[in-house]
Design an enzyme around this catalytic site. Structure first.
Site, short mmCIF file in Angstrom:
data_model
loop_
_atom_site.label_atom_id
_atom_site.label_comp_id
_atom_site.label_asym_id
_atom_site.label_seq_id
_atom_site.Cartn_x
_atom_site.Cartn_y
_atom_site.Cartn_z
N HIS A 122 0.81 -1.30 0.03
CA HIS A 122 -0.03 0.08 0.08
C HIS A 122 0.87 0.95 0.04
CE1 HIS A 122 -2.90 2.96 1.79
NE2 HIS A 122 -3.74 2.22 1.57
N ASP A 200 3.17 -4.80 7.72
CA ASP A 200 1.98 -3.92 7.57
C ASP A 200 0.81 -5.07 7.75
OD1 ASP A 200 -0.25 -2.87 6.74
OD2 ASP A 200 0.53 -1.95 4.84
N GLN A 203 -4.60 -5.43 6.90
CA GLN A 203 -5.44 -6.16 6.18
C GLN A 203 -5.59 -7.43 7.08
OE1 GLN A 203 -7.98 -5.34 4.39
NE2 GLN A 203 -7.12 -3.51 3.59
N LYS A 226 -10.27 -1.01 10.53
CA LYS A 226 -10.30 -2.07 9.84
C LYS A 226 -10.66 -3.27 10.80
CE LYS A 226 -7.26 -0.33 6.26
NZ LYS A 226 -7.90 0.12 5.17
N CYS A 364 -4.97 2.57 -3.40
CA CYS A 364 -3.72 3.11 -2.84
C CYS A 364 -2.56 2.22 -3.04
CB CYS A 364 -3.68 3.46 -1.35
SG CYS A 364 -4.83 4.74 -0.88
N1 PLP Z 1 -1.80 -0.81 4.28
C1 PLP Z 1 -2.61 -1.52 3.75
C2 PLP Z 1 -2.38 -2.90 3.29
C3 PLP Z 1 -3.98 -1.21 3.68
O1 PLP Z 1 -5.09 -1.76 3.11
C4 PLP Z 1 -4.25 0.37 4.37
C5 PLP Z 1 -5.48 0.73 4.00
O2 PLP Z 1 -6.31 0.47 3.23
C6 PLP Z 1 -3.35 0.82 4.82
C7 PLP Z 1 -2.13 0.25 4.91
C8 PLP Z 1 -3.51 2.17 5.31
O3 PLP Z 1 -4.27 2.41 6.63
P1 PLP Z 1 -4.84 3.43 7.26
O4 PLP Z 1 -5.50 4.28 6.02
O5 PLP Z 1 -5.70 3.30 8.16
O6 PLP Z 1 -3.43 4.37 7.79
#
Ligand code: PLP
Length: 406
Positions: A122, A200, A203, A226, A364
């Site tokens: 992401h 990360d 998900q 999430k 993203c």
């Molecule tokens: N990493 C992953 C794999 C994500 O799916 C997301 C959000 O969609 C993020 C990071 C960023 O999360 P946040 O916008 O809650 O900081």
């Protein structure tokens, strides 16, 4: 006890949104989840009659807030099988990775060093490194993907062999592809090569049990919104000795020991990384969400979602021309696809008329879109409350879209 999805759904007011007789099929949980009533109640209570600041007041209200806030940290620690001192509250995954990039990254990276991430990250695990690495003279490199959306592990090994990689950033489940990375194996290789490892888990936290004692990483990040909790709150878990060794990244109240104009000393972690009045209510309500999720059991949720995922794949296979993006052997949670002749935004619009909510866009993850030669994908994603009926309605909507655009 069997998984009672109806009883779970009944706890989510946000799912109760029928339009013109069509029930609401919410298939965008990868973007953000709906909230169970206990979380809404926790917000109402701790923002209402129980509201007070933390760490400062000596009156009962503040003492109770402080206790609930620190109990929330202990709950997160239990969720991750970690020590509460290793749990830093952040605003979300993005904020957590920025913390690592600005504090660990700026203090550790040197000219010639590399930060290695996967080609399916992401933007939250790409851009913070692009902002901070050049300040230190380090560079960001990305490990390529195979055609099915899995990581090219031979390339990963080659990149690690340079001896220059100081940090490896690994997305556990890719939000654009659904690929589940073998993070334990990859983390072991990275650590053997002398690299610090960040996972990360944005998900994976809502879908699979996480255990930082066995994952073999140094940092792990996830977002409250999430995992059925509120927005504005997230977590950075950091290995104790690594957090201890890191300088602050934001200055202000609460993160200090003593302040004078001549010399300021900083608090120990996690306070060192929580400058200012924290998101008190959000942290407490996140803990409520995690307690709720743990009571259902992450294994049970994972099994439910696995069954639905297989079912959804079967339905999608029957939609003429549908192209799946992301067919790695290990995949979960997220189904990305395109239809010939239809922009993903058009697919989402047709589905919205059926009261089926999916996401369309680059998620993203623009490098992933470039890798697969598409500007965007349509994406359906699952949650603990998703049913086969939701997926049947998705499939019916997709057949409609094929008729319209095909
Ligand atoms: N990493 C992953 C794999 C994500 O799916 C997301 C959000 O969609 C993020 C990071 C960023 O999360 P946040 O916008 O809650 O900081």
């Amino acid at each position: 006890m069997s998984y009672d999805v109806d009883a779970i759904r009944a706890q989510f007011p946000g799912l109760d949104d029928a339009r013109e007789g069509k029930p609401f099929a919410y298939l965008d949980s990868a973007a953000t989840t709906q909230k169970p009533r206990c979380v809404l109640d926790a917000v109402a209570r701790w923002l209402g009659p129980a509201y007070g600041t933390v760490h400062r007041g000596l009156y009962r209200r503040s003492v109770a807030s402080t206790q609930a806030y620190e109990d929330a940290r202990a709950t997160v620690a239990r969720f991750l099988n970690a020590d509460a001192k290793e749990v830093v509250f952040t605003m979300g995954t993005t904020d957590a990775i920025n913390l690592v990039a600005w504090s660990w990254g700026r203090s550790r990276l040197k000219p010639g060093d590399q930060v290695l991430v996967t080609g399916m990250e992401h933007h939250a695990d790409i851009v913070p490194w692009q902002v901070t690495a050049p300040i230190t003279g380090a560079e960001l490199v990305a490990c390529p993907l195979l055609d099915d959306g899995s990581l090219d592990e031979a390339a990963f090994d080659r990149l690690l062999a340079s001896g220059r990689v100081k940090l490896v950033g690994l997305v556990h489940i890719a939000n654009s592809l659904g690929t589940v990375n073998p993070v334990r194996r990859l983390a072991a290789k990275a650590r053997a090569a002398g690299a610090t490892v960040l996972i990360d888990a944005a998900q994976s936290a809502p879908h699979v049990p996480l255990d930082v004692a066995t994952l073999g990483c140094d940092f792990l990040a996830f977002s409250g919104h999430k995992v059925y909790g509120p927005t504005g709150i997230g977590v950075l878990w950091g290995r104790g000795e690594v957090l201890e060794s890191m300088p602050p990244w934001r200055g202000g109240g609460e993160m200090i020991e003593r302040v004078s104009f001549e010399r300021t000393t900083f608090a120990a972690p996690p306070a060192r990384f929580e400058a200012g009045t924290p998101p008190i209510v959000e942290a407490i309500a996140l803990a409520t969400a995690l307690e709720w999720l743990m009571a259902i059991g992450l294994e049970a949720v994972a099994a439910h979602e696995h069954d639905l995922f297989t079912y959804a794949e079967g339905l999608m296979a029957q939609v003429p021309g549908l192209r799946r993006i992301g067919t790695a052997p290990e995949r979960a949670g997220v189904l990305s696809f395109t239809l010939p002749g239809a922009h993903p935004a058009d697919i989402a619009a047709v589905l919205d008329m059926e009261n089926v909510a999916i996401r369309a866009g680059h998620h993203c993850a623009q490098p992933v879109m470039a890798r697969f030669g598409v500007p965007a994908t349509a994406r359906a994603s699952l949650g603990c409350y998703t049913t086969r009926a939701d997926l049947d309605r998705l499939a019916a909507g997709l057949h409609k879209a094929v008729k319209l655009f095909g």
